[in-house]
Motif scaffolding. Structure first.
Motif, PDB file in Angstrom:
ATOM      1  N   VAL A 139       0.852  -0.971  -0.073  1.00 10.42           N
ATOM      2  CA  VAL A 139       0.171  -0.082  -0.007  1.00 10.42           C
ATOM      3  C   VAL A 139       0.911   1.212  -0.086  1.00 10.42           C
ATOM      4  O   VAL A 139       0.746   2.219  -0.881  1.00 10.42           O
ATOM      5  N   LYS A 140       1.836   1.350   0.889  1.00 10.80           N
ATOM      6  CA  LYS A 140       2.862   2.498   1.004  1.00 10.80           C
ATOM      7  C   LYS A 140       3.686   2.597  -0.355  1.00 10.80           C
ATOM      8  O   LYS A 140       3.985   3.844  -0.580  1.00 10.80           O
ATOM      9  N   ALA A 141       3.691   1.585  -0.988  1.00 13.17           N
ATOM     10  CA  ALA A 141       4.593   1.727  -2.105  1.00 13.17           C
ATOM     11  C   ALA A 141       3.772   2.432  -3.178  1.00 13.17           C
ATOM     12  O   ALA A 141       4.221   2.802  -4.497  1.00 13.17           O
ATOM     13  N   LYS A 142       2.395   2.558  -3.156  1.00 12.58           N
ATOM     14  CA  LYS A 142       1.706   3.103  -4.154  1.00 12.58           C
ATOM     15  C   LYS A 142       1.606   4.661  -3.796  1.00 12.58           C
ATOM     16  O   LYS A 142       0.350   5.208  -4.280  1.00 12.58           O
ATOM     17  N   LYS A 143       2.455   5.335  -3.297  1.00  8.67           N
ATOM     18  CA  LYS A 143       2.153   6.662  -2.688  1.00  8.67           C
ATOM     19  C   LYS A 143       1.832   7.722  -3.954  1.00  8.67           C
ATOM     20  O   LYS A 143       1.297   8.833  -3.823  1.00  8.67           O
ATOM     21  N   ASP A 144       2.215   7.095  -5.363  1.00 11.86           N
ATOM     22  CA  ASP A 144       2.266   7.949  -6.522  1.00 11.86           C
ATOM     23  C   ASP A 144       0.778   8.073  -6.916  1.00 11.86           C
ATOM     24  O   ASP A 144       0.272   8.859  -7.752  1.00 11.86           O
ATOM     25  N   PHE A 145       0.097   7.072  -6.265  1.00 11.46           N
ATOM     26  CA  PHE A 145      -1.412   7.016  -6.687  1.00 11.46           C
ATOM     27  C   PHE A 145      -2.512   7.627  -5.742  1.00 11.46           C
ATOM     28  O   PHE A 145      -3.502   7.799  -5.624  1.00 11.46           O
ATOM     29  N   LEU A 146      -1.875   8.195  -4.518  1.00  9.81           N
ATOM     30  CA  LEU A 146      -2.579   9.172  -3.533  1.00  9.81           C
ATOM     31  C   LEU A 146      -3.222  10.082  -4.247  1.00  9.81           C
ATOM     32  O   LEU A 146      -2.893  10.919  -5.408  1.00  9.81           O
ATOM     33  N   PRO A 147      -4.460  10.665  -3.857  1.00  7.82           N
ATOM     34  CA  PRO A 147      -5.212  10.124  -2.465  1.00  7.82           C
ATOM     35  C   PRO A 147      -5.893   8.935  -2.942  1.00  7.82           C
ATOM     36  O   PRO A 147      -6.404   8.662  -4.177  1.00  7.82           O
ATOM     37  N   PHE A 148      -6.070   7.961  -2.103  1.00  5.49           N
ATOM     38  CA  PHE A 148      -6.784   6.859  -2.215  1.00  5.49           C
ATOM     39  C   PHE A 148      -7.739   6.049  -1.171  1.00  5.49           C
ATOM     40  O   PHE A 148      -7.258   6.179  -0.240  1.00  5.49           O
ATOM     41  N   VAL A 149      -8.302   5.170  -1.419  1.00  6.14           N
ATOM     42  CA  VAL A 149      -8.859   4.380  -0.626  1.00  6.14           C
ATOM     43  C   VAL A 149      -8.550   2.792  -0.472  1.00  6.14           C
ATOM     44  O   VAL A 149      -8.152   2.161  -1.788  1.00  6.14           O
ATOM     45  N   ASN A 150      -8.029   2.382   0.667  1.00  5.42           N
ATOM     46  CA  ASN A 150      -7.700   1.068   0.874  1.00  5.42           C
ATOM     47  C   ASN A 150      -8.661   0.273   1.267  1.00  5.42           C
ATOM     48  O   ASN A 150      -9.265   0.350   2.220  1.00  5.42           O
ATOM     49  N   LYS A 151      -8.777  -1.015   0.536  1.00  9.09           N
ATOM     50  CA  LYS A 151     -10.127  -1.736   0.889  1.00  9.09           C
ATOM     51  C   LYS A 151      -9.676  -3.230   0.974  1.00  9.09           C
ATOM     52  O   LYS A 151      -8.543  -3.724   0.296  1.00  9.09           O
ATOM     53  N   LEU A 152     -10.143  -3.832   1.816  1.00  9.07           N
ATOM     54  CA  LEU A 152      -9.503  -5.121   2.322  1.00  9.07           C
ATOM     55  C   LEU A 152     -10.483  -6.285   1.283  1.00  9.07           C
ATOM     56  O   LEU A 152     -11.403  -5.951   1.057  1.00  9.07           O
ATOM     57  N   ALA A 180      -2.957  -6.541   4.976  1.00 11.06           N
ATOM     58  CA  ALA A 180      -3.657  -7.569   4.675  1.00 11.06           C
ATOM     59  C   ALA A 180      -3.938  -7.534   3.086  1.00 11.06           C
ATOM     60  O   ALA A 180      -4.142  -6.309   2.519  1.00 11.06           O
ATOM     61  N   PRO A 181      -4.263  -8.826   2.527  1.00 13.52           N
ATOM     62  CA  PRO A 181      -4.518  -8.516   0.768  1.00 13.52           C
ATOM     63  C   PRO A 181      -5.743  -7.626   0.629  1.00 13.52           C
ATOM     64  O   PRO A 181      -6.667  -7.875   1.445  1.00 13.52           O
ATOM     65  N   GLY A 182      -5.620  -6.942  -0.453  1.00 12.65           N
ATOM     66  CA  GLY A 182      -6.804  -6.097  -0.805  1.00 12.65           C
ATOM     67  C   GLY A 182      -6.525  -5.317  -2.082  1.00 12.65           C
ATOM     68  O   GLY A 182      -5.722  -5.832  -2.998  1.00 12.65           O
ATOM     69  N   PHE A 183      -6.894  -4.166  -2.005  1.00 13.99           N
ATOM     70  CA  PHE A 183      -6.597  -2.957  -3.190  1.00 13.99           C
ATOM     71  C   PHE A 183      -6.545  -1.853  -2.698  1.00 13.99           C
ATOM     72  O   PHE A 183      -7.178  -1.432  -1.711  1.00 13.99           O
ATOM     73  N   VAL A 184      -5.734  -0.965  -3.283  1.00 16.19           N
ATOM     74  CA  VAL A 184      -6.151   0.609  -3.314  1.00 16.19           C
ATOM     75  C   VAL A 184      -7.018   1.103  -4.525  1.00 16.19           C
ATOM     76  O   VAL A 184      -6.555   0.626  -5.649  1.00 16.19           O
ATOM     77  N   GLU A 185      -7.735   1.923  -4.265  1.00 19.28           N
ATOM     78  CA  GLU A 185      -8.753   2.523  -5.369  1.00 19.28           C
ATOM     79  C   GLU A 185      -8.604   4.015  -5.473  1.00 19.28           C
ATOM     80  O   GLU A 185      -8.816   4.535  -4.348  1.00 19.28           O
ATOM     81  N   GLU A 186      -8.515   4.346  -6.581  1.00 20.60           N
ATOM     82  CA  GLU A 186      -8.528   5.991  -6.743  1.00 20.60           C
ATOM     83  C   GLU A 186      -9.635   6.539  -6.054  1.00 20.60           C
ATOM     84  O   GLU A 186     -10.741   5.891  -6.144  1.00 20.60           O
ATOM     85  N   MET A 187      -9.491   7.533  -5.347  1.00 16.63           N
ATOM     86  CA  MET A 187     -10.322   8.191  -4.416  1.00 16.63           C
ATOM     87  C   MET A 187     -11.286   9.157  -5.644  1.00 16.63           C
ATOM     88  O   MET A 187     -10.810   9.835  -6.267  1.00 16.63           O
ATOM     89  N   VAL A 188     -12.666   8.692  -5.644  1.00 18.68           N
ATOM     90  CA  VAL A 188     -13.548   9.365  -6.673  1.00 18.68           C
ATOM     91  C   VAL A 188     -14.196  10.629  -6.104  1.00 18.68           C
ATOM     92  O   VAL A 188     -14.725  10.606  -5.097  1.00 18.68           O
ATOM     93  N   ASP A 189     -13.773  11.717  -6.964  1.00 16.16           N
ATOM     94  CA  ASP A 189     -14.558  12.910  -6.636  1.00 16.16           C
ATOM     95  C   ASP A 189     -15.947  13.073  -7.243  1.00 16.16           C
ATOM     96  O   ASP A 189     -15.936  13.436  -8.304  1.00 16.16           O
ATOM     97  N   PHE A 190     -16.651  12.511  -6.325  1.00 10.77           N
ATOM     98  CA  PHE A 190     -18.198  12.219  -6.821  1.00 10.77           C
ATOM     99  C   PHE A 190     -18.990  13.435  -6.401  1.00 10.77           C
ATOM    100  O   PHE A 190     -19.054  13.916  -5.370  1.00 10.77           O
ATOM    101  N   GLU A 191     -19.905  13.490  -7.163  1.00 11.12           N
ATOM    102  CA  GLU A 191     -21.230  14.242  -7.014  1.00 11.12           C
ATOM    103  C   GLU A 191     -22.347  13.893  -6.255  1.00 11.12           C
ATOM    104  O   GLU A 191     -22.638  14.364  -5.342  1.00 11.12           O
TER     105      GLU A 191
END
Length: 378
Positions: A132-145, A170-181
């Motif tokens: 997760v920490k290695a994905k700092k270029d992808f910030l901001p994001f949401v980490n999900k299990l 733990a295993p999961g993914f990081v997801e782009e933080m969506v700027d939603f309406e």
């Protein structure tokens, strides 16, 4: 498709969703048998029979399903191997065990969307906090299990490098933080004959800290083009899953007017509670119609409605006391649904309230009144 109410239905899970499903099943003289690990589960006193036992233990689920003709769920955390075995023995299992298994893992869910061209926020698979920490270029994001998250748990927003210590190891993914309406949801049903029906799109408002739906409005305030897209997308997802049953699809509407699928639940869902009073057919009746391969019900909206979750107040644990209930039920268009839970604890879902009004402004005022007046204490 022939109507037959002499079907022995087994439900894995005896919480409030099962309870409301049974309330619909009673109208059709259906027998509903329930398995749940909580000896005082909300379904206990209203099901045809109640079995206290684990939903994740192979032998328990096999024994429970042995004399049932049709099995369904009201929670995803169940033993799918046992359900596959019961299916092999000729039992009907809806939603199908393979679908439940896919949805149990949020990473597999995301990979399914990517593979089938279903729009979703960009993501990267991670095995641990280090990744997760290695994905700092992808910030901001949401980490999900990938597994184990439920009702807002297992989701962590990480906006900057300082917040990286909140990453899940733990295993999961990081997801782009969506700027939603807006956050939207569509519930779609599909029976074995392939008939599909959607409920009108609803708009959800989440609790800022607990990632739980705090309240929602139906229909969503969106233009007809977005509504059409949302309905089409919901049908596409259930079709690509080849699922029989009821599917709730949570979506983001981005600032650019694009729809992205966030996640799905293969069962009745919080985002459909207002259908009990707000639509011709409720989501609970529709679920039964879908799994029994009956004609699906009319989903037309009767009037604008809202749903407010009744959550236990922070700082109170013990026998539930409902402050302000008399004032709330004195209002027209207010319907109370309590879940049979005697004990309250902070943020526990104790019930929900549906509010109906032809006027959207009046509806919002009533919702604010309910939220500020009704408190669950001990």
């Amino acid at each position: 498709m022939a109507f037959d109410s002499n079907v022995k239905i087994g439900v894995l899970g005896g919480g409030q969703l099962g309870r409301m499903m049974i309330q619909s099943a009673i109208d059709f003289n259906l027998d509903v048998h329930v398995l749940d690990p909580d000896p005082n589960a909300p379904c206990k006193n209203i099901s045809t029979s109640f079995t206290n036992g684990s939903l994740t233990d192979f032998d328990t689920v096999m024994a429970f399903g042995a004399d049932k003709e049709l099995l369904t769920i009201e929670i995803e955390n169940v033993n799918t191997e046992a359900l596959k075995e019961l299916q092999k023995q000729g039992k009907k299992v809806f939603p199908q065990p393979e679908v439940i298994e896919l949805i149990q893992n949020k990473l597999h869910q995301k990979q399914f969307y990517a593979k089938h061209g279903i729009p979703t926020a960009p993501f990267h698979e991670v095995a641990n906090a280090e990744e997760v920490k290695a994905k700092k270029d992808f910030l901001p994001f949401v980490n999900k299990l990938a597994t184990g998250g439920y009702d807002g748990r297992g989701v962590q927003a990480i906006r900057n490098e300082e917040a990286m210590d909140k990453a899940f190891d733990a295993p999961g993914f990081v997801e782009e933080m969506v700027d939603f309406e807006k956050e939207l949801a569509v519930i779609v049903a599909r029976n074995e004959a392939g008939e599909m029906k959607t409920f009108p799109t609803v708009e959800m408002v989440f609790h800022p800290e607990h990632n739980l739906v705090e309240y929602l409005f139906s229909p969503a305030e969106i233009n007809s083009g977005i509504e059409e897209q949302a309905q089409k997308l919901a049908k596409e997802v259930i079709e690509k899953l080849d699922m029989v049953g009821l599917l709730a699809i949570e979506m983001f509407l981005t600032k650019e007017g694009k729809l992205l699928v966030n996640e799905v639940a293969p069962r009745t869902h919080n985002s459909g509670h207002q259908t009990i009073e707000g639509n011709v057919t409720s989501q609970f009746e529709q679920h039964l119609r879908a799994i029994l391969n009956w004609p699906l019900g009319d989903t037309t909206t009767l009037w604008p409605s809202a749903m407010v979750n009744v959550l236990g107040e922070d700082g109170f644990t013990g026998d539930a006391k409902y402050e302000g209930m008399s004032e709330v039920i004195a209002k027209s268009g207010v319907h109370v649904h309590l879940y049979g839970k005697k004990l309250t604890k902070p943020f526990r879902k104790m019930g929900h309230i549906t509010v109906s009004d032809q006027d959207m402004n009046e509806l919002r005022e009533k919702v604010n009144f309910v939220k500020s007046t009704l408190k669950v204490k001990a």
